[in-house]
Scaffold this active site. Structure first.
Site, PDB file in Angstrom:
ATOM      1  N   GLY A   1     -34.984 -12.822 -33.022  1.00 43.40           N
ATOM      2  CA  GLY A   1     -33.832 -13.946 -32.823  1.00 43.40           C
ATOM      3  C   GLY A   1     -32.801 -13.789 -34.108  1.00 43.40           C
TER       4      GLY A   1
ATOM      5  CD  GLU B   1      -3.570 -22.093 -33.868  1.00 45.29           C
ATOM      6  OE1 GLU B   1      -4.548 -22.276 -33.067  1.00 45.29           O
ATOM      7  OE2 GLU B   1      -3.110 -21.038 -34.221  1.00 45.29           O
TER       8      GLU B   1
ATOM      9  CG  ASP C   1      -4.516 -14.797 -31.072  1.00 47.31           C
ATOM     10  OD1 ASP C   1      -5.285 -14.912 -31.555  1.00 47.31           O
ATOM     11  OD2 ASP C   1      -3.436 -15.355 -31.111  1.00 47.31           O
TER      12      ASP C   1
ATOM     13  N   PRO D   1     -30.537 -14.677 -37.271  1.00 46.93           N
ATOM     14  CG  PRO D   1     -28.910 -13.679 -38.666  1.00 46.93           C
ATOM     15  CD  PRO D   1     -29.075 -13.873 -37.297  1.00 46.93           C
ATOM     16  N   GLY D   2     -31.703 -17.336 -39.445  1.00 45.99           N
ATOM     17  CA  GLY D   2     -31.556 -18.619 -39.843  1.00 45.99           C
ATOM     18  C   GLY D   2     -32.103 -19.273 -38.538  1.00 45.99           C
ATOM     19  CB  THR D   3     -33.180 -18.914 -35.079  1.00 45.32           C
ATOM     20  OG1 THR D   3     -33.702 -17.530 -35.452  1.00 45.32           O
ATOM     21  CG2 THR D   3     -31.994 -18.800 -34.403  1.00 45.32           C
ATOM     22  N   GLY D   4     -35.094 -19.720 -38.097  1.00 44.18           N
ATOM     23  CA  GLY D   4     -36.587 -20.242 -38.169  1.00 44.18           C
ATOM     24  C   GLY D   4     -37.735 -19.609 -38.031  1.00 44.18           C
ATOM     25  CE  LYS D   5     -35.464 -13.857 -37.269  1.00 37.77           C
ATOM     26  NZ  LYS D   5     -34.554 -14.539 -37.068  1.00 37.77           N
ATOM     27  CB  THR D   6     -38.868 -17.165 -42.831  1.00 38.32           C
ATOM     28  OG1 THR D   6     -38.081 -15.995 -42.493  1.00 38.32           O
ATOM     29  CG2 THR D   6     -39.824 -16.726 -43.882  1.00 38.32           C
TER      30      THR D   6
HETATM   31  P1  ADP Z   1     -34.994 -16.545 -40.045  1.00 40.90           P
HETATM   32  O1  ADP Z   1     -36.202 -16.003 -40.781  1.00 40.90           O
HETATM   33  O2  ADP Z   1     -34.901 -16.622 -38.737  1.00 40.90           O
HETATM   34  O3  ADP Z   1     -33.581 -15.865 -40.857  1.00 40.90           O
HETATM   35  P2  ADP Z   1     -35.595 -18.960 -41.807  1.00 40.90           P
HETATM   36  O4  ADP Z   1     -36.808 -19.297 -41.219  1.00 40.90           O
HETATM   37  O5  ADP Z   1     -35.454 -18.285 -42.995  1.00 40.90           O
HETATM   38  O6  ADP Z   1     -34.807 -18.425 -40.737  1.00 40.90           O
HETATM   39  O7  ADP Z   1     -34.660 -20.070 -41.901  1.00 40.90           O
HETATM   40  C1  ADP Z   1     -34.047 -20.723 -43.125  1.00 40.90           C
HETATM   41  C2  ADP Z   1     -33.904 -22.133 -43.530  1.00 40.90           C
HETATM   42  O8  ADP Z   1     -33.395 -22.740 -42.288  1.00 40.90           O
HETATM   43  C3  ADP Z   1     -35.314 -22.660 -43.294  1.00 40.90           C
HETATM   44  O9  ADP Z   1     -35.840 -22.600 -44.688  1.00 40.90           O
HETATM   45  C4  ADP Z   1     -35.145 -24.094 -42.736  1.00 40.90           C
HETATM   46  O10 ADP Z   1     -34.884 -24.853 -43.944  1.00 40.90           O
HETATM   47  C5  ADP Z   1     -33.963 -23.958 -41.759  1.00 40.90           C
HETATM   48  N1  ADP Z   1     -34.387 -23.852 -40.509  1.00 40.90           N
HETATM   49  C6  ADP Z   1     -34.168 -22.795 -39.758  1.00 40.90           C
HETATM   50  N2  ADP Z   1     -34.684 -23.058 -38.455  1.00 40.90           N
HETATM   51  C7  ADP Z   1     -35.056 -24.174 -38.625  1.00 40.90           C
HETATM   52  C8  ADP Z   1     -35.691 -25.123 -37.640  1.00 40.90           C
HETATM   53  N3  ADP Z   1     -36.041 -24.748 -36.492  1.00 40.90           N
HETATM   54  N4  ADP Z   1     -36.408 -26.140 -37.840  1.00 40.90           N
HETATM   55  C9  ADP Z   1     -36.194 -26.805 -39.208  1.00 40.90           C
HETATM   56  N5  ADP Z   1     -35.491 -26.062 -39.956  1.00 40.90           N
HETATM   57  C10 ADP Z   1     -34.833 -24.942 -39.920  1.00 40.90           C
END
Ligand code: ADP
Length: 585
Positions: free
Chosen positions: A175, A397, A478, A177-182
């Site tokens: 997925g 715009e 554009d 980045p930042g979607t919550g994999k970790t």
């Molecule tokens: P990834 O590993 O996918 O790059 P992370 O798990 O490191 O993303 O997410 C970074 C931070 O963003 C988390 O510590 C959390 O605070 C927030 N975050 C991301 N996804 C979620 C989610 N689904 N629910 C709640 N918080 C989230």
């Protein structure tokens, strides 16, 4: 002229020959020599003094002075000079030694890195007892559901073993980045109450061949000691790319590391209690060997959250923040299409900062609005001065906003602003991304054509308002964007009159070497010409469509541009108030 005591002596008319004569005549009392200086101080018998230039290492003066029994003195100031000289020498020596030490330290660091990598083993991965629970992960219900069986296994292994079930050894979380994999991986560890061992895959790769492989061994050794546990490898694509490709030798170290990882994955027994979770956003470039059964054979997609998911994530992160009761998280979830969990968290953090700045006790809608603007557009720079360029930007715009409204509905417009941003936009129309396209990942021909029309709408507005001869380069970016889309339509997706062919020069190719070695055939000249023609046709047609839409809505265009020049920002609510009744679709 020889010295004459009747005449006052002046330094200016003293000369070398005068000095010689003065010595002969016995007018000189003493001579002071300076080593390495080409002059002497002369003390005359009448008490006067003079500085007289002499030759370097002048033997004549010396001889004459000795013959005349003059007092000869050598100036001792050379002692000062000697001190100064030794200070300089000392300084140079000090610089040299310091430089030498710095180089020595640098080398010893590299050397200790090279030869002492074994010593710092504990540092390249972390082992923690985590508190994260599934309640902390919002908006990814499918992924969370799939991972629950792993928790069940870690908590009550015997129950599953008795049923003859095997639990995957490796799970790939895919997925953006930042979607919550970790966060998900941590939640599994937290829920099961097992240690969480994590490492970024880039940590494996070191300066020397073999280090990565030895680190992989160490990691798995530690994991089996700590079993049951979760091993989390982030950004696995940095070592898990396809092997055997790349010219110029490839990357032996990465390949060896990957081989070791594969061996370790094969090595530990099924149901051993060690579960490896790896995260990537580029599954397409992973080596197929990684994805084979018994390795990372389970793949779980962690998608960008939908509106409901965004609302849940916002509420998870607002629990610790003083949110005003007026704030409707549904509204903000609708305004943040395409935001990841991490970005939503960031939005609320930024809002809290804006709240603190305005000395408010609660986070209100305006704080979130400011934060959203800062995140999507950047920090506002100084105000605009009224000028022709302001008008031109406004037309650009507003033109974009009108074409987007006709094609995607009035609601697609989030905000139009002329306020320049530091280091980014000069003016911008924020158009909400199409949530359906985002979620489904399917891109239709119509969708791409519309994108090109919207991209070229600024140029279209300029053409309609100022005439074809007066257009400016404002739309340069554009055009670039529109051309790139048109090119994809023609060469990748078969969306043009050229038919269902793919002529793309595989820009997904990870390693340049692959295509070179395969001696890939290039596109024929005729085909290339045809591709160019198709791209031009699509672009011209799209521009004409935009010109038509804008011409149909000319009075609305002028009205909006006038308002924008005065108010500088039009938000979605105001935009629909102005447009909803008079837009000609
Ligand atoms: P990834 O590993 O996918 O790059 P992370 O798990 O490191 O993303 O997410 C970074 C931070 O963003 C988390 O510590 C959390 O605070 C927030 N975050 C991301 N996804 C979620 C989610 N689904 N629910 C709640 N918080 C989230």
């Amino acid at each position: 002229m020889p010295f004459n005591s009747n005449f006052p002596y002046s330094e200016s008319n003293s000369s070398y020959s005068d000095l010689l004569l003065d010595i002969d005549y016995g007018n000189v009392e003493s001579i002071l020599f300076y080593p390495r200086r080409r002059e002497v101080d002369v003390l005359y018998k009448n008490g006067e003094t003079a500085k007289i230039p002499i030759l370097y290492n002048d033997q004549l003066i010396l001889r004459k002075a000795t013959e005349s029994n003059l007092t000869l003195t050598i100036n001792n100031s050379n002692r000062d000079m000697a001190i100064a000289e030794s200070a300089v020498t000392f300084g140079l020596l000090l610089i040299f030694i310091t430089g030498f030490l710095v180089i020595l330290r640098g080398t010893s660091k590299i050397a200790s890195k090279a030869f002492g990598f074994g010593k710092s083993r504990a540092k390249f991965f972390t082992i923690e007892e985590v508190e994260t629970r599934f309640d902390d992960v919002a908006g990814v219900p499918e992924a969370a559901e799939e991972l629950k069986e792993i928790i069940e296994f870690l908590k009550r292994p015997q129950k599953l073993l008795d049923l003859g079930a095997t639990v995957p050894k490796g799970v790939l979380l895919i997925g953006p980045p930042g979607t919550g994999k970790t966060l998900l991986a941590k939640a599994i560890a937290g829920e099961s109450g097992v240690p969480f061992i994590s490492i970024a895959a880039s940590e494996f790769v070191e300066l020397f061949v073999g280090v990565g492989a030895s680190r992989v061994r160490d990691l798995f050794q530690k994991a089996s000691q700590k079993s049951p546990c979760i091993v989390f490898i982030d950004e696995i694509d940095s070592i898990g790319r396809q092997r055997g490709s790349g010219i110029g030798g490839g990357n032996d170290e990465r390949e060896q590391t990957l081989n070791q990882l594969l061996t370790e994955l094969d090595g530990f027994a099924e149901n051993s209690g060690v579960i490896v979770l790896a995260a990537t956003n580029r599954p397409d470039i992973l080596d197929s060997a990684l994805l084979r059964p018994g390795r990372f054979d389970r793949k779980i997609e962690v998608m960008l959250p939908d509106r409901n998911g965004r609302k849940k994530i916002l509420s998870v992160h607002s629990l610790t923040k003083p949110l005003s009761s007026n704030v409707d998280l549904n509204f903000w979830a609708a305004r943040t299409i395409g935001f990841s969990g991490a970005e939503l968290e960031n939005l609320l953090n930024e809002s809290a900062i804006h709240c603190a700045r305005s000395k408010s006790k609660e986070i209100k809608n305006e704080h979130i609005e400011d934060a959203l603007e800062k995140i999507t557009l950047g920090i506002r720079s100084s105000k605009l001065v009224n000028s022709n360029s302001k008008k031109l930007r406004a037309y650009n715009e507003v033109g974009r906003a009108l074409v987007s409204s006709v094609r995607n509905g009035i609601k697609s417009i989030d905000k139009i602003t002329l306020l320049p941003r530091i280091g980014s936009y000069t003016a911008v129309t924020l158009i909400a991304p199409d949530e359906e396209v985002l979620n489904s990942g399917l891109i239709s021909k119509k969708h791409l054509l519309t994108k090109i029309e919207i991209a070229l709408a600024g140029r279209a507005a300029e053409t309609v308002v100022f005439g074809f001869r007066e257009i400016t380069q404002y739309a340069e970016n554009d055009l670039k964007y529109a051309t790139a889309i048109a090119k994809e339509m023609v060469t990748k997706y078969g969306f043009s009159l050229m038919g269902p062919v793919n002529n793309s020069q595989n820009d997904n190719e990870v390693f340049l070497g692959n295509s070179l070695l395969r001696n890939k055939s290039l596109i024929a000249d005729k085909t290339a010409k045809q591709i160019d023609k198709e791209i031009m046709d699509i672009s011209k047609k799209a521009l004409n469509n935009s010109i038509n839409i804008i011409t149909n809505n000319r009075s609305l265009l002028d009205k909006l541009a006038d308002i924008l020049v005065i108010e500088e920002t039009i938000d979605n609510k105001r935009f629909s108030e102005i447009v909803s009744t008079s837009l000609k679709v």
